[in-house]
Scaffold this motif. Structure first.
Motif, mmCIF file in Angstrom:
data_model
loop_
_atom_site.group_PDB
_atom_site.id
_atom_site.type_symbol
_atom_site.label_atom_id
_atom_site.label_comp_id
_atom_site.label_asym_id
_atom_site.label_seq_id
_atom_site.Cartn_x
_atom_site.Cartn_y
_atom_site.Cartn_z
ATOM 1 N N ILE A 175 36.374 26.472 -36.404
ATOM 2 C CA ILE A 175 35.484 27.515 -36.910
ATOM 3 C C ILE A 175 35.120 27.246 -38.375
ATOM 4 C CG2 ILE A 175 35.269 29.980 -37.351
ATOM 5 C CD1 ILE A 175 35.143 29.258 -34.422
ATOM 6 N N GLU A 176 36.100 26.827 -39.178
ATOM 7 C CA GLU A 176 35.825 26.550 -40.587
ATOM 8 C C GLU A 176 34.811 25.421 -40.740
ATOM 9 O OE1 GLU A 176 36.655 28.037 -43.247
ATOM 10 O OE2 GLU A 176 38.190 29.454 -42.573
ATOM 11 N N GLN A 213 39.933 41.344 -36.553
ATOM 12 C CA GLN A 213 38.512 41.612 -36.749
ATOM 13 C C GLN A 213 38.131 41.593 -38.225
ATOM 14 O OE1 GLN A 213 38.133 45.366 -34.728
ATOM 15 N NE2 GLN A 213 37.929 44.436 -32.708
ATOM 16 N N ILE A 214 39.027 42.068 -39.090
ATOM 17 C CA ILE A 214 38.751 42.029 -40.534
ATOM 18 C C ILE A 214 38.645 40.586 -41.011
ATOM 19 C CG2 ILE A 214 39.723 42.561 -42.798
ATOM 20 C CD1 ILE A 214 40.867 45.113 -41.593
ATOM 21 N N LEU A 215 39.505 39.707 -40.500
ATOM 22 C CA LEU A 215 39.425 38.299 -40.876
ATOM 23 C C LEU A 215 38.127 37.670 -40.399
ATOM 24 C CD1 LEU A 215 43.091 37.144 -40.131
ATOM 25 C CD2 LEU A 215 42.054 37.648 -42.347
ATOM 26 N N GLU A 216 37.610 38.115 -39.268
ATOM 27 C CA GLU A 216 36.346 37.583 -38.777
ATOM 28 C C GLU A 216 35.189 37.939 -39.695
ATOM 29 O OE1 GLU A 216 35.466 38.691 -34.826
ATOM 30 O OE2 GLU A 216 37.011 37.440 -33.910
ATOM 31 N N ARG A 217 35.231 39.121 -40.305
ATOM 32 C CA ARG A 217 34.095 39.594 -41.100
ATOM 33 C C ARG A 217 33.943 38.832 -42.412
ATOM 34 N NH1 ARG A 217 36.332 44.878 -39.709
ATOM 35 N NH2 ARG A 217 35.272 45.683 -37.861
ATOM 36 N N ARG A 218 34.885 37.980 -42.759
ATOM 37 C CA ARG A 218 34.728 37.199 -43.989
ATOM 38 C C ARG A 218 33.683 36.099 -43.821
ATOM 39 N NH1 ARG A 218 39.435 34.920 -41.721
ATOM 40 N NH2 ARG A 218 39.423 32.628 -41.642
ATOM 41 N N TYR A 219 33.296 35.812 -42.580
ATOM 42 C CA TYR A 219 32.284 34.810 -42.315
ATOM 43 C C TYR A 219 30.889 35.439 -42.341
ATOM 44 C CZ TYR A 219 36.200 32.007 -40.584
ATOM 45 O OH TYR A 219 37.377 31.326 -40.477
ATOM 46 N N GLY A 259 44.898 24.895 -30.013
ATOM 47 C CA GLY A 259 45.954 25.626 -30.699
ATOM 48 C C GLY A 259 45.366 26.489 -31.798
ATOM 49 N N PRO A 260 46.166 27.391 -32.370
ATOM 50 C CA PRO A 260 45.628 28.293 -33.404
ATOM 51 C C PRO A 260 45.131 27.546 -34.639
ATOM 52 C CG PRO A 260 48.017 28.474 -33.241
ATOM 53 C CD PRO A 260 47.579 27.653 -32.084
ATOM 54 N N VAL A 261 45.844 26.504 -35.060
ATOM 55 C CA VAL A 261 45.415 25.748 -36.244
ATOM 56 C C VAL A 261 44.147 24.969 -35.939
ATOM 57 C CG1 VAL A 261 46.095 23.969 -37.892
ATOM 58 C CG2 VAL A 261 47.797 25.594 -37.055
ATOM 59 N N ALA A 285 31.478 26.855 -40.105
ATOM 60 C CA ALA A 285 31.049 27.687 -41.231
ATOM 61 C C ALA A 285 30.502 26.818 -42.364
ATOM 62 C CB ALA A 285 32.226 28.540 -41.729
ATOM 63 N N LEU A 286 31.163 25.692 -42.610
ATOM 64 C CA LEU A 286 30.662 24.766 -43.625
ATOM 65 C C LEU A 286 29.317 24.186 -43.209
ATOM 66 C CD1 LEU A 286 31.071 23.167 -46.223
ATOM 67 C CD2 LEU A 286 32.377 21.484 -44.902
ATOM 68 N N GLU A 287 29.154 23.914 -41.915
ATOM 69 C CA GLU A 287 27.877 23.394 -41.440
ATOM 70 C C GLU A 287 26.748 24.401 -41.661
ATOM 71 O OE1 GLU A 287 25.687 22.126 -37.240
ATOM 72 O OE2 GLU A 287 27.824 22.602 -37.299
#
Length: 398
Positions: free
Chosen positions: A225-226, A192-198, A217-219, A229-231
């Protein structure tokens, strides 16, 4: 089996030939019968490896030295078994190499208290075993099944169907565990902490697209998602440039001046709104005092909770309904009343209570400022919880 029934059954006839089967033949050693081999394995299982005197006493036919020598020679140092174990180990390593992001047991996993809210969120994760609970009762439907020759065709097919169902549940169990390990969902708080960076828009997308993580897959999922985020960032920048163009701005120096003037206008508009509120409550002294308290909380960076009466007839939030919420059965009547009035779910209250009680036991007492620093929620809710625990004798003032 047909002989024990005492009558002819299906294809078994009374005039068929039969043979008496015994376990007196040797298997691994000429001096050890098959019956003794089975008795040795059962004795080692019952008494434990290394307790050879107890093993010999249970077998009654071999001495302590004979049991130890035979077991070490044929079951421990047997080259046939060693090659089989080596093949199994190599197959396991090859399977682990296919994983995109392997789970590392060396990482320090979280260790939540048993039956806590965090423990339930982590699917009953057990750090010492690097495993978690999921469908642990799949074997119950299979434990009493026994295949015998006298089963009817329907009964045999039914038992085969039960085994197939059990295999499908095992596959689903392994699939879910692999998804949770590969995507790092065991440490839920860290995730959840990693999610909040967005930004907020990407967080909402992350929440919506989480259900598709089991397909990617995870990668690949992180790249997906990245890219979104750029979009969002590009769309925000395009919207800002369009706003500059609509205002007639042609260079970034003018854009900085425009942003400064826009911020000043917004502050002036906010001050006019605050002045209108003052004029609205100036006739009522109590309402004016509550408004001043709320503004003081805003200036100090706190969330105001003092209700401000207005002519629109608004009411404060109703008490929280605890029906069906997890952890309600662990509360007494006074604690239920507190959670209803403060509008706090029972699971969160139990965690806050445990944290305050543990800190009070360590320090020999607890002050309100320490309680506020320990649980990061609304200060008025913290005060009510703190006063309640002191009044009920759970904690003491420092």
């Amino acid at each position: 089996q047909c002989f024990t029934r005492g009558f002819e059954y299906k294809k078994h006839q009374s005039d068929h030939t039969y043979e008496i089967m015994t376990s007196d033949f040797p298997v691994l050693d000429p001096n050890w019968t098959a019956q003794e081999e089975m008795a040795l394995l059962e004795a080692v299982m019952d008494c434990g490896f290394g307790n050879w005197q107890d093993v010999a006493n249970q077998m009654c036919t071999k001495s302590k030295e004979e049991c130890e020598k035979h077991y070490m020679k044929h079951f421990i140092n047997n080259p046939l078994f060693a090659s089989t174990l080596l093949n199994l180990k190599q197959a396991e390593e090859a399977q682990q190499n296919e994983t995109a992001i392997p789970f590392h047991p060396a990482d320090d996993p979280p260790r939540p208290t048993f039956d806590s809210l965090l423990s339930r969120d982590m699917a009953g994760y057990m750090p010492a075993r690097a495993d978690f609970e999921f469908d642990n009762y799949a074997e119950w439907d299979l434990r009493d099944i026994d295949f015998v020759e006298d089963d009817s065709d329907i009964l045999h097919a039914l038992k085969i169907a039960v085994v197939d169902i059990y295999h499908s549940r095992l596959k689903e169990r392994q699939r879910r565990k692999k998804i949770i390990r590969d995507h790092g969902l065991i440490n839920l708080r860290k995730f959840q902490i990693l999610e909040r960076r967005y930004p907020k828009e990407v967080q909402d997308l992350y929440e919506t697209m989480r259900r598709f993580a089991r397909i990617l897959g995870p990668v690949e999922h992180d790249k997906f998602i990245e890219s979104h985020a750029l979009e969002f960032e590009l769309r925000r920048e395009i919207k800002r440039l369009q706003e500059y163009r609509a205002a007639g701005i042609t260079n970034f120096c003018s854009a900085r001046t425009y942003d400064h003037l826009k911020k000043t206008r917004d502050e002036e508009r906010l001050k006019r709104t605050m002045l209108s509120e003052v004029l609205q409550y100036i006739q009522d002294s109590s309402a004016c005092q509550q408004w001043l308290s709320r503004q003081a909380d805003i200036d100090s960076g706190l969330t105001p909770t003092v209700p401000v009466p207005s002519n629109s007839g608004r009411r404060s939030a109703p008490p929280l309904n605890l029906t069906g919420l997890p952890g309600t059965e662990k509360l007494n009547e006074k604690e239920k009343e507190l959670c209803q009035m403060v509008r706090l779910v029972p699971g969160a209250y139990l965690e806050y209570k445990a944290a305050l009680v543990n800190e009070c036991n360590k320090q020999g007492g607890l002050r309100l400022a320490q309680a506020r620093a320990l649980i990061k929620i609304d200060v008025n809710k913290t005060r009510k919880i703190y006063d309640f625990l002191i009044r009920e004798g759970y904690i003491t003032k420092a």
